[in-house]
Design a protein around this motif. Structure first.
Motif, mmCIF file in Angstrom:
data_model
loop_
_atom_site.group_PDB
_atom_site.id
_atom_site.type_symbol
_atom_site.label_atom_id
_atom_site.label_comp_id
_atom_site.label_asym_id
_atom_site.label_seq_id
_atom_site.Cartn_x
_atom_site.Cartn_y
_atom_site.Cartn_z
ATOM 1 N N GLN A 165 0.832 -1.124 -0.116
ATOM 2 C CA GLN A 165 0.033 0.078 0.105
ATOM 3 C C GLN A 165 0.681 1.298 -0.097
ATOM 4 O OE1 GLN A 165 -2.293 1.009 3.523
ATOM 5 N NE2 GLN A 165 -4.266 1.141 2.197
ATOM 6 N N LYS A 166 2.095 1.210 0.729
ATOM 7 C CA LYS A 166 2.872 2.383 0.801
ATOM 8 C C LYS A 166 3.607 2.628 -0.514
ATOM 9 C CE LYS A 166 6.900 4.102 3.260
ATOM 10 N NZ LYS A 166 7.889 3.874 4.166
ATOM 11 N N ASP A 167 4.021 1.424 -1.552
ATOM 12 C CA ASP A 167 4.873 1.584 -2.475
ATOM 13 C C ASP A 167 3.895 1.739 -3.914
ATOM 14 O OD1 ASP A 167 6.942 1.314 -1.014
ATOM 15 O OD2 ASP A 167 7.510 -0.711 -1.285
ATOM 16 N N LEU A 168 2.834 1.363 -3.695
ATOM 17 C CA LEU A 168 1.842 1.473 -4.871
ATOM 18 C C LEU A 168 1.915 2.717 -5.514
ATOM 19 C CD1 LEU A 168 -0.020 -0.459 -6.953
ATOM 20 C CD2 LEU A 168 -1.745 0.213 -5.267
ATOM 21 N N PRO A 169 1.392 3.723 -4.957
ATOM 22 C CA PRO A 169 1.388 5.108 -6.050
ATOM 23 C C PRO A 169 2.699 5.607 -6.465
ATOM 24 C CG PRO A 169 0.593 5.375 -3.776
ATOM 25 C CD PRO A 169 0.993 4.103 -3.621
ATOM 26 N N ASP A 170 3.756 5.490 -5.906
ATOM 27 C CA ASP A 170 4.954 5.683 -6.660
ATOM 28 C C ASP A 170 5.187 4.727 -7.840
ATOM 29 O OD1 ASP A 170 5.449 7.764 -4.793
ATOM 30 O OD2 ASP A 170 6.736 6.617 -3.380
ATOM 31 N N ALA A 171 5.015 3.656 -7.634
ATOM 32 C CA ALA A 171 5.257 2.432 -8.697
ATOM 33 C C ALA A 171 4.175 2.890 -9.843
ATOM 34 C CB ALA A 171 5.202 1.161 -8.099
ATOM 35 N N ILE A 172 3.082 3.113 -9.565
ATOM 36 C CA ILE A 172 2.196 3.491 -10.731
ATOM 37 C C ILE A 172 2.450 4.878 -11.144
ATOM 38 C CG2 ILE A 172 -0.219 4.014 -11.194
ATOM 39 C CD1 ILE A 172 -1.129 2.364 -9.139
ATOM 40 N N ARG A 262 -2.830 8.798 -5.729
ATOM 41 C CA ARG A 262 -2.518 10.032 -5.058
ATOM 42 C C ARG A 262 -3.483 10.768 -4.120
ATOM 43 N NH1 ARG A 262 0.577 11.284 -10.091
ATOM 44 N NH2 ARG A 262 -1.237 12.792 -10.362
ATOM 45 N N VAL A 263 -4.604 10.641 -4.381
ATOM 46 C CA VAL A 263 -5.705 11.121 -3.697
ATOM 47 C C VAL A 263 -6.018 10.193 -2.554
ATOM 48 C CG1 VAL A 263 -8.189 11.476 -3.614
ATOM 49 C CG2 VAL A 263 -7.015 12.268 -5.637
ATOM 50 N N LYS A 264 -5.918 9.006 -2.660
ATOM 51 C CA LYS A 264 -6.279 8.015 -1.515
ATOM 52 C C LYS A 264 -5.162 8.135 -0.813
ATOM 53 C CE LYS A 264 -9.086 4.502 -4.170
ATOM 54 N NZ LYS A 264 -9.077 3.296 -4.773
ATOM 55 N N ALA A 269 -3.672 10.036 4.830
ATOM 56 C CA ALA A 269 -2.692 10.683 5.586
ATOM 57 C C ALA A 269 -3.474 11.668 6.555
ATOM 58 C CB ALA A 269 -1.819 11.569 4.970
ATOM 59 N N GLU A 270 -4.573 12.104 5.879
ATOM 60 C CA GLU A 270 -5.535 13.041 6.677
ATOM 61 C C GLU A 270 -6.308 12.132 7.617
ATOM 62 O OE1 GLU A 270 -8.141 14.751 3.770
ATOM 63 O OE2 GLU A 270 -6.645 16.080 3.008
#
Length: 309
Positions: A165-172, A262-264, A269-270
């Motif tokens: 879950q942590k690495d998925l946004p950067d990988a995409i 990125r939105v998720k 974080a919020e």
């Protein structure tokens, strides 16, 4: 003079006795060495079938038969679908090296035997408990020993899903940039697997190898989704499979997925930030406020007690 002669005679007799004992000891040692050499020659000249059992390593002679017996016992206790469930847990944990379904079943049986033994040793030798409490402790040890492997696999799978879950946004994002720069999807996946680390890189590498050996892209992607229970990752894989099935440009799908990830991530974080005040309430009430009250009101309370005293 006579005493000196007698003393000299006794010393000569003592020397003769010591020499004879030394010669006997040397003969005995030589005979022992000869017998040992004869035994070694006999072992060396023995047939291969007789010495093969001694030449095998300890793992093959003891540990492997023990594991097979534990596996046979474990299969009688587990259900018919236990293999599939254990295999799914291993996939979620990242398929640790050396871990198989048979090994997990065998370790559960070993834990069922070792757990109550350790619990009984602690209950009867270390703790001063009643008989009923000792029986409960031994039963709890058996249960914990049987499910210890499940707890380990669950923790490994939980940590792996968090890392995914942590690495998925950067990988995409990297996958989107690679596709938009002109690379094919397979080449973009290879770039992601090379330039990233962790379980996500392993999953992309495995999917790429499956595609290279002839598996379809949709099947390889569905295999990635089956090896995780992360909703965001499953949704991403589902979008790629649908795009591949309906002929939608991959770059457009990746761009939408990248923005959504990125939105998720910002929403998570919020959410974590909103949980901080609630989580701080218990340590604030039970740890910080008592110390503050003691430091602020303690001197005043001492003065009041002195005045009234």
């Amino acid at each position: 003079m006579t005493m000196l002669l007698i003393l000299g005679l006794l010393l000569v007799l003592l020397a003769i006795y010591l020499v004879s004992m030394a010669s006997r000891t040397a003969q005995h040692e030589s005979a022992s060495v000869a017998r040992a050499l004869a035994a070694l020659e006999a072992m060396g000249g023995a047939p291969r079938e007789l010495t093969a059992e001694l030449d095998r390593p300890f793992k093959e002679r003891v540990l492997d038969p023990l594991q097979r017996r534990a596996l046979a016992i474990g299969r009688t206790f587990t259900g018919a679908d236990s293999s599939e469930r254990i295999r799914h847990k291993l996939d979620l944990a990242g398929s640790p090296v050396g871990w198989t379904v048979d090994r997990v079943v065998a370790l559960k049986v070993v834990g069922l035997v070792v757990g109550p033994v350790i619990a009984a040793a602690v209950a009867f030798l270390v703790l001063d408990l009643s008989l009923t409490t000792r029986i409960v402790v031994v039963g709890a040890g058996a249960v914990l020993g049987f499910f210890a492997v499940n707890f380990y696999l669950y923790q490994k799978g939980y940590d792996r899903q968090k890392q995914l879950q942590k690495d998925l946004p950067d990988a995409i994002d990297l996958l989107t940039i690679s596709v938009e720069s002109g690379l094919a999807f397979d080449a973009a996946v290879q770039q992601v697997s090379r330039n990233t680390e962790g379980p996500l890189s392993d999953e992309f590498s495995r999917a790429l190898r499956e595609m290279q050996i002839g598996s379809g892209r949709s099947d390889a992607l569905r295999g990635m989704a089956d090896r995780t229970n992360l909703p965001e990752f499953r949704g991403f894989i589902g979008s790629l499979v649908q795009a591949d099935a309906f002929g939608i440009p991959i770059a457009q799908v990746l761009r939408v997925q990248s923005s959504e990830m990125r939105v998720k991530r910002r929403q998570r974080a919020e959410e974590k930030a909103q949980q901080v005040p609630v989580k701080m309430t218990i340590p604030l009430i039970f740890c910080i406020l008592p110390c503050l009250f003691i430091a602020v009101l303690g001197p005043a309370a001492i003065n009041i007690m002195d005045n009234f005293g």
